[in-house]
Design a protein around this motif. Structure first.
Motif, short mmCIF file in Angstrom:
data_model
loop_
_atom_site.label_atom_id
_atom_site.label_comp_id
_atom_site.label_asym_id
_atom_site.label_seq_id
_atom_site.Cartn_x
_atom_site.Cartn_y
_atom_site.Cartn_z
N TYR B 299 0.87 -1.18 0.00
CA TYR B 299 0.00 0.00 0.00
C TYR B 299 0.90 1.22 0.00
N PRO B 300 0.82 2.00 -1.06
CA PRO B 300 1.71 3.16 -1.12
C PRO B 300 1.42 4.12 0.03
N GLY B 301 2.48 4.62 0.66
CA GLY B 301 2.29 5.57 1.74
C GLY B 301 1.90 6.91 1.18
N ARG B 302 0.96 7.56 1.83
CA ARG B 302 0.56 8.88 1.35
C ARG B 302 1.36 9.94 2.06
N MET B 303 1.51 11.03 1.40
CA MET B 303 2.18 12.18 1.99
C MET B 303 3.55 11.82 2.57
N ARG B 304 4.40 11.31 1.76
CA ARG B 304 5.79 11.04 2.10
C ARG B 304 5.96 10.01 3.21
N ARG B 305 4.89 9.37 3.58
CA ARG B 305 5.08 8.33 4.58
C ARG B 305 5.52 7.06 3.87
N PRO B 306 6.27 6.21 4.58
CA PRO B 306 6.78 5.02 3.89
C PRO B 306 5.64 4.11 3.45
N ASP B 307 5.90 3.34 2.40
CA ASP B 307 4.92 2.37 1.93
C ASP B 307 4.69 1.32 3.00
N PHE B 308 3.51 0.74 2.94
CA PHE B 308 3.24 -0.34 3.87
C PHE B 308 3.19 -1.65 3.09
N VAL B 309 4.12 -2.53 3.43
CA VAL B 309 4.17 -3.81 2.73
C VAL B 309 3.22 -4.76 3.45
N ALA B 310 2.09 -5.03 2.83
CA ALA B 310 1.08 -5.86 3.49
C ALA B 310 1.37 -7.33 3.27
N VAL B 311 1.85 -7.66 2.09
CA VAL B 311 2.14 -9.05 1.75
C VAL B 311 3.51 -9.07 1.10
N ASP B 312 4.38 -9.94 1.61
CA ASP B 312 5.77 -9.88 1.17
C ASP B 312 6.27 -11.25 0.76
N GLY B 313 6.36 -11.47 -0.54
CA GLY B 313 6.96 -12.69 -1.04
C GLY B 313 6.23 -13.96 -0.62
N GLU B 329 -2.76 -12.86 12.49
CA GLU B 329 -3.35 -11.86 13.36
C GLU B 329 -3.59 -10.59 12.56
N SER B 330 -4.11 -9.57 13.23
CA SER B 330 -4.39 -8.36 12.47
C SER B 330 -3.07 -7.78 11.96
N GLY B 331 -3.11 -7.31 10.72
CA GLY B 331 -1.91 -6.77 10.12
C GLY B 331 -1.03 -7.82 9.49
N SER B 332 -1.48 -9.06 9.47
CA SER B 332 -0.64 -10.10 8.90
C SER B 332 -0.74 -10.15 7.38
N GLY B 333 -1.76 -9.50 6.83
CA GLY B 333 -1.91 -9.49 5.38
C GLY B 333 -2.87 -10.53 4.85
N LYS B 334 -3.56 -11.23 5.73
CA LYS B 334 -4.42 -12.32 5.26
C LYS B 334 -5.61 -11.80 4.46
N THR B 335 -6.21 -10.74 4.97
CA THR B 335 -7.34 -10.16 4.24
C THR B 335 -6.89 -9.60 2.90
N THR B 336 -5.70 -9.00 2.90
CA THR B 336 -5.17 -8.42 1.66
C THR B 336 -5.04 -9.50 0.58
N ILE B 337 -4.56 -10.67 0.98
CA ILE B 337 -4.42 -11.75 0.00
C ILE B 337 -5.78 -12.13 -0.57
#
Lengths: 369, 561, 397
Positions: B299-313, B329-337
């Protein structure tokens, strides 16, 4: 609300709970504030640009200001001559560019009727409007905020009902009608207060002779040190301040009530209550401060209403400020002056909104840290 | 000695529709230093009962009976019911304190936490700023907030969810109350954090000598922490027993039903094996319906904030007819997948093939025909239906969109069939979503997802918003339909036991990375990755003795970290 | 939520007999009717009072020719001229103005002018604002960004000033009936389009993320279908209340224009603001009837509209709805929340206010301050005070 959203924002992406996320958050927060301020600041310019452009083209859509002002009163050839002299016969876009260039240099044009630079009109009369607005804001804060808190506290009970109807009446009544009623009752009816003006003629003259008059009559009156002058200025201020102040107070009351009800119902107020914190303290401390942030943001948006109110109030009370002047120029069909004043007011609104947003952002610790 | 003594408590609320009684004749006592769990599902009246101990009920509530609260040293007694004003405030926080469900909303966002702790102290005595601060630092240290001298001045948003709940508990402990009422204290937290908070609550009892009234719907939590249990159902206490008796020999039919509905780890193994035997030969060689290779979603970070890698490799595959359980758990990227497979989220890198279509750089136009073959069940039953359409119209939507039916009316026979398949009466089709309960809505959601007989079904936490017994029925239905219709499925959940029940294979996600994958027996029986081990150890099971053993194991794991 | 399914829940919509005809249910779901049924106590009182005032206003406007004793521009009758500034009497119940018109007649006829302006102004702005908001919010992208900046700019602009300029443009400052009405209406349109745009856009953006819209996307519905079938009607649920509030703002703007001398000439139509302006000098000499009655007319109409609007707003916002409702038994409560997934202006701290207070606590177009948006007081409200029958049990939020 859903986990989906949480997951996507990644703000609660710290599942273990033990690692300290604070440094990361803090850095993120301050970077956020910096760029927020920057973006918010840069946003002023397109806002002003859009307004200026809109106003310019709208005003010119019907023709040039000279024809509008003098059309019918001068023979056609003389009129054409005047139009050419003023450069209004050139292509519209050229005029627009010139207008923008002048604006950048602070030149808002020259009035047609009395041939004064618009900027000078602003500095002469703006201070009177500022004075009226300050009084009105004082009234609004004194009346609106405590009553709003009271209404939220006694929600759905009798005081709340009365206060809500009061608030609605305050902003349902056109400010000039409030003014007329106040005049009817307290000025021409009871004769307690003067009917119109910023001061009586004697006082005006006395204030003219000050060494460095500010134009803010109350300050000037204090400079004279003459109690009669001070009370005269204050007497003149009461009714206009009330008329404009009540309108704003009604809005503040409603705003404070709504937001306080919101925060009074939150988990943290309930949590504080569960630890035995007194109701009055919950109201003043726990619920008020968080409610303040949205309140301030919305108050920023009220500036426009306050200014419009000032225009109408000044007309009602012959308070010689920008609004009164605007009405005069409107009557005189001096559209250069009207355009200048309107653009200036718009710039003021845009800048004030910016300042208010900054204040709101700074008050919020979630942004500050 | 009892710290709380509730007698014949009856609580009713005035509503337009007349008086609604939320709590009937509840009699309950909490002994000093014990953990009493009040268990029940939504609407059972457990929260109302607990709140009445502090007099924290809305003005419309009418309370009858007595709630006698004793101070910790036993010198003072108050019946809370008739109390009001200053007397009530005196009791609140001092004799009994409350810990709320949602730590993020029970802390005031615009005040530092130290100030908030001090507020409670100040309400019950004279403290100078310095004293209050010292006390706040002390209590923060005791609940395990590192570096309390410094963090006492921080604002709530600077803490993680688990830490926030620790702070809320610290607020409750600050006044050293005789009893702490914890209302679903871990429901909003992830399992691994939950284990730590439960540990802290246990210490509240052991080190601080506070009795705890634990309100929860989670039988695992009960087994972990409670000494005694009261089961509530429709405003009444149907059973009270000590924790071992309750779990080993529940008497009331409702309690039995409730316990039976709780999914347990290991139940799935048998089912998985059974499913495996029914598969045709050569099944493994069939082309997968979903194949992810080094999938990366940012998820690209808005306003110069770093990107958020929700799912990685992440790499995995789902073969036809197979159920893959995705746990995290929450933030693990399961929903994103799940969303990426359904084409709701863009793939940033790597490859994701869904039914033969590459999702990386996918064009909506080319993917639209594929959508016909995918069904999706959303997590939140409250928002997954357009409130302005009837259930029948909503279920007919896929049929109409894909031209299987001209309009919702023409689709009605098929809709009725579908409703029947998910065990909803046909007449429910004419209802609006808000007229259905959560479980009914999730079943209708299932009907909609299955309307086009998809080859792939994505279910994103379909039961996490439901009560246990409702969840059990929905899960059962899911399993049944899967068996009959044979679709492949991605089943996303935070609950290991739920996933275990349904999935052929389980994949564990941790911070966007897939840390472990295998059959239920492999992943749950012999987890290899430390995170999986920790996750598994954190999960409380509904059996007090077994849970005690697991707790020791968890302690050991934690010590090893 | 309902408990174990095997045990039927208590009364409430959930267990309404299915035999209940759908037709009946549907009129109950009509905007104002629905809220009226939903309201209690003080809120109902306010709503009813508002509806009565608005009703009286509408009737007066419709039947003005029958109700008014004279024409709005009538200066004389069979007995000769009315005379200027005559105090109330049998012939002229509310006296006559400085121009020699009958005050009562002008007050009554004035309601017509006000209604014209409301209808034209609100209708035009609603169509444009809703369309733009829907498209902009749904598709996003650069067009959205540009529109938001423009809308914000116009929104921040003092409405009356904009109205003055538009009035100048349209009529050069002088007004026939329709010229005046159009000037006022179009100036109102220009001011209102951004408001509708903002509200509908914000709602669209929010609804776009709702599960039911995502579900439609997963199904493969086209954008057009999603917008029309799923987003549009849900995004416009709050319009009735914005509409009432804007109607009152329209009247105030018209009156303001009239008061500044940009109104409709007295011979073209009756207009309250103009009459007030004319009465300004009267006040100094203690003549009260020329200003009091047109002013009261404005106040009452605006009051009525505002009461209706505010009541609708309160009823739509679970935080503001009278507590009796919150304490309702769970199926109903759940139902309300679900039925108005965002119909309630829950996000906005202030909700929708009169006089262009339309913005809620946040401005959708603005870049949000970091992390600030997520923690508005409004947050978590849905799950907040469910102390009652709604145990909040199994809900992970």
């Amino acid at each position: 609300m859903t986990t989906t959203t949480t997951e996507r924002t990644g703000s609660s992406a710290d599942p273990a709970g033990t690692p300290d996320p604070a440094p990361r958050l803090r850095r993120k927060g301050s970077g956020g504030l910096g760029s927020y301020l920057l973006v918010r600041f840069l946003l002023i310019f397109p806002t002003i640009f859009i307004l200026v452009t809109t106003v310019f083209f709208l005003m010119r859509a019907t023709g040039d200001p000279i024809t509008a002002a003098l059309g019918g009163r001068l023979p056609a050839d003389q009129l054409a001559e005047r139009v050419r002299e003023a450069g209004y016969d050139r292509p519209l876009f050229t005029q627009y560019l010139e207008y923008l260039g002048n604006l950048v240099q602070g030149d808002f044009g020259t009035t047609l009727s009395d041939r004064r630079p618009v900027l000078e009109v602003l500095t002469t009369f703006g201070i009177a409007t500022l004075e009226l607005t300050v009084y009105a804001l004082i009234v609004a804060f004194i009346v609106g905020i405590p009553l709003g808190m009271l209404a939220a506290y006694s929600r759905d009970r009798f005081p709340d009902a009365v206060l809500r109807v009061f608030a609605i009446l305050c902003y349902a009544t056109p400010v000039f009608f409030t003014g007329l009623l106040l005049k009817l009752v307290f000025a021409s009816g009871l004769g307690w207060l003067p009917v119109a003006g910023r001061a009586s003629t004697g006082t005006e003259i006395e204030l003219q002779f000050l060494e460095n008059p500010t134009g803010f009559y109350l300050i000037d009156a204090f400079q004279t040190g003459d109690w009669d002058v001070i009370s005269d200025v204050l007497e003149h201020a009461v009714l206009p301040a009330l008329a404009l102040g009540l309108l704003t107070a009604g809005i503040f009351l409603r705003l404070v009530r709504t937001n306080m009800i919101g925060t009074l119902g939150t988990g943290y107020v309930e949590a504080a209550r569960s630890r035995g914190v007194a109701e009055s303290r919950l109201l003043r401390k726990h619920a008020y401060r968080p409610a303040l942030i949205p309140i301030i943001t919305v108050i920023g948006l009220q500036i426009a209403i306050l200014l419009v109110g000032a225009v109408l109030t000044e007309t009602t009370f012959e308070w010689k400020g920008l609004g009164f002047q605007l009405a005069e120029y409107l009557q005189a069909r001096d559209f250069v002056a009207v355009q200048g004043i309107v653009v200036l007011l718009a710039v003021i609104v845009a800048v004030t909104n910016f300042i208010v947003d900054i204040i709101a952002a700074l008050i919020d610790p979630r942004v500050r840290y | 000695m009892s710290v709380v003594d509730i007698k014949d408590l009856q609580i009713s609320f005035a509503t337009d529709a007349g008086t609604v009684t939320a709590v009937h004749d509840v009699t309950l006592a909490v002994q000093a230093g014990e953990v009493l769990a009040i268990v029940g599902e939504s609407g059972s009246g457990k929260t109302v009962t607990a709140r009445s101990i502090l007099g924290l009920l809305p003005e419309t509530a009418r309370v009858r009976g007595a709630v006698v609260l004793s101070s910790k040293d036993g010198t003072d007694e108050h019946d809370v019911v008739p109390l009001s004003g200053a007397k009530l405030r005196e009791v609140r926080g001092q004799d009994a304190a409350m810990v709320f469900q949602e730590p993020s909303t029970s802390l005031n966002p615009v005040y530092p936490i130290g100030w908030q702790i001090a507020e409670g102290l100040r309400a019950h005595g004279k403290y100078t700023k310095k004293e209050a601060r010292a006390k706040a630092i002390d209590v923060l240290r005791r609940v395990g907030i590192p570096d309390p001298e410094h963090r006492v001045d921080h604002y709530p948003h600077q803490f993680s969810g688990g830490q926030k709940q620790r702070i809320v508990i610290a607020q409750a402990l600050a006044l050293d109350p005789g009893v702490i009422i914890a209302d679903e204290p871990t429901t909003a937290l992830d399992v691994t954090v939950q284990a730590e908070i439960l540990e802290l609550l246990r210490r509240c009892r052991d080190d601080f000598g506070a009795a705890i009234v634990l309100i929860t719907h989670n039988m695992g939590v009960v087994a972990d922490l409670a000494d005694r249990v009261a089961v509530m159902y429709q405003g009444r206490i149907v059973e009270q027993a000590d924790v071992r008796t309750l779990f080993s020999a529940p008497k009331d039919p409702y309690t039995q039903q409730l316990l039976a509905a709780v999914p347990r780890l290991g139940q799935g193994v048998e089912r998985t094996r059974e499913r495996a035997t029914r598969r045709a030969a050569g099944w493994e060689r069939a082309a997968p319906v979903v194949e992810a290779t080094d999938l990366r979603i940012v998820y690209p970070g808005r306003m110069r904030r770093p990107d958020f890698v929700a799912v990685d490799g992440v790499s995995f595959s789902i073969r036809p007819g197979e159920v893959l359980g995705l746990v995290g758990e929450s933030g693990s990227g399961k929903t994103t997948i799940g969303r990426a497979i359904a084409g709701l989220t863009k793939v940033s890198d790597g490859s994701l093939a869904v039914l033969g279509t590459e999702m990386n750089g996918m064009k909506e136009r080319t993917f639209r025909p594929v959508r016909e073959r995918i069904g999706f069940v959303f997590q939140d039953p409250a928002s997954s239906f357009n409130p302005l359409l009837t259930i029948a119209d909503a279920v007919a939507e896929p049929l109409v969109v894909h031209k299987r039916a001209k309009d919702p009316r023409a689709a009605r026979p098929r809709v009725d069939e579908l409703l029947e398949a998910v065990q909803l009466p046909k007449a429910f089709g004419d209802r609006y979503p808000h007229e259905l309960s959560g479980g009914q809505r999730q079943r209708a959601s299932l009907a909609r997802a299955l309307a086009l007989q998809p080859e792939l079904l994505i279910a994103d936490e379909p039961t996490s918003a439901l009560d246990v017994s409702v969840q059990a029925r929905v899960l059962e239905l899911f399993a049944e339909l899967q068996r009959e219709l044979g679709f492949a499925a991605l089943f996303i959940s935070h609950d290991l036991a739920v996933v275990d029940l349904l999935a052929d294979r389980i994949a564990v996600l941790y911070r966007g990375e897939l840390v472990e994958e295998g059959t239920g027996a492999e992943v749950l029986g012999a987890p290899k990755h430390p995170y999986t081990q920790r996750l598994l150890a954190s999960l409380p099971v509904p059996d007090p003795d077994e849970q005690a053993r697991r707790r020791t194991h968890w302690d050991a794991l934690r010590a090893a970290d | 939520m309902a408990t174990v399914t095997s045990v039927p829940t208590a009364a409430g919509p959930g267990s309404e007999p299915t035999a209940a005809p759908r037709r009946r249910r549907s009129w109950r779901r009509l905007p104002v009717v629905h809220q009226l049924r939903q309201s209690v106590g003080l809120q109902r009182g306010m709503l009813v009072a508002g509806l009565v005032l608005v009703g009286v206003f509408l009737l007066t406007a419709l039947f003005a020719p029958l109700l008014a004793p004279y024409e709005y521009a009538q200066l004389r009758d069979a007995d000769g001229l009315f005379g200027a500034q005559q105090p109330p009497s049998g012939d002229h119940l509310l006296g006559t103005t400085v121009g020699g018109y009958d005050v009562l007649s002008r007050v009554i006829w004035g309601s017509r002018t006000a209604l014209y302006v409301i209808v034209v102004g609100v209708l035009l702005s609603i169509v444009a604002g809703v369309l733009l908001g829907l498209v902009s919010g749904y598709f996003g992208g650069w067009l959205d960004r540009v529109l938001v900046v423009i809308a914000d700019a116009v929104y921040a602009f003092p409405a009356l000033l904009l109205a003055i300029i538009v009035a100048i443009v349209i009529s050069g400052g002088q007004s026939s009936l329709w010229g005046g009405i159009l000037a006022a209406a179009i100036s109102i349109v220009v001011v209102f389009i951004p408001q509708y745009f903002r509200v509908v856009r914000a709602e669209t953006v929010r609804i776009k993320a709702e599960a039911f819209v995502e579900s439609a996307r997963v199904i493969g519905a086209s954008n057009r279908r999603i917008m029309l079938r799923h987003v549009l009607r849900n995004a416009t649920r709050t319009l009735p209340l914005i509409l009432t509030l804007n109607a009152s703002e329209a009247i105030l703007t018209l009156a303001g224009l009239g008061f500044l001398g940009f109104g409709i000439q007295p011979t073209a139509a009756a207009e309250w603001g103009y009459d007030l302006q004319q009465s300004l000098p009267d006040v100094t000499s203690g003549i009260w009837w020329t200003s009091l009655f047109p002013g009261l007319a404005i106040v009452l109409v605006v009051l009525g509209l505002t009461l209706v609007g505010e009541s609708l707003n309160d009823l739509a916002d679970p935080r503001l709805r009278t507590r009796r409702r919150v304490a309702d038994q769970e199926p109903a409560e759940e139902g309300e929340v679900a039925a108005v997934p965002g119909g309630a202006l829950t996000r906005g701290a202030a909700g929708v206010g009169g006089l262009g207070v339309t913005v809620a606590g946040e401005r959708p177009g603005d870049p949000a301050p970091a992390g600030a948006t997520g923690a508005e007081p409004a947050d978590g409200q849905g799950a907040g005070p469910d102390v009652t029958g709604q145990d909040g049990g199994g809900t992970r939020s």
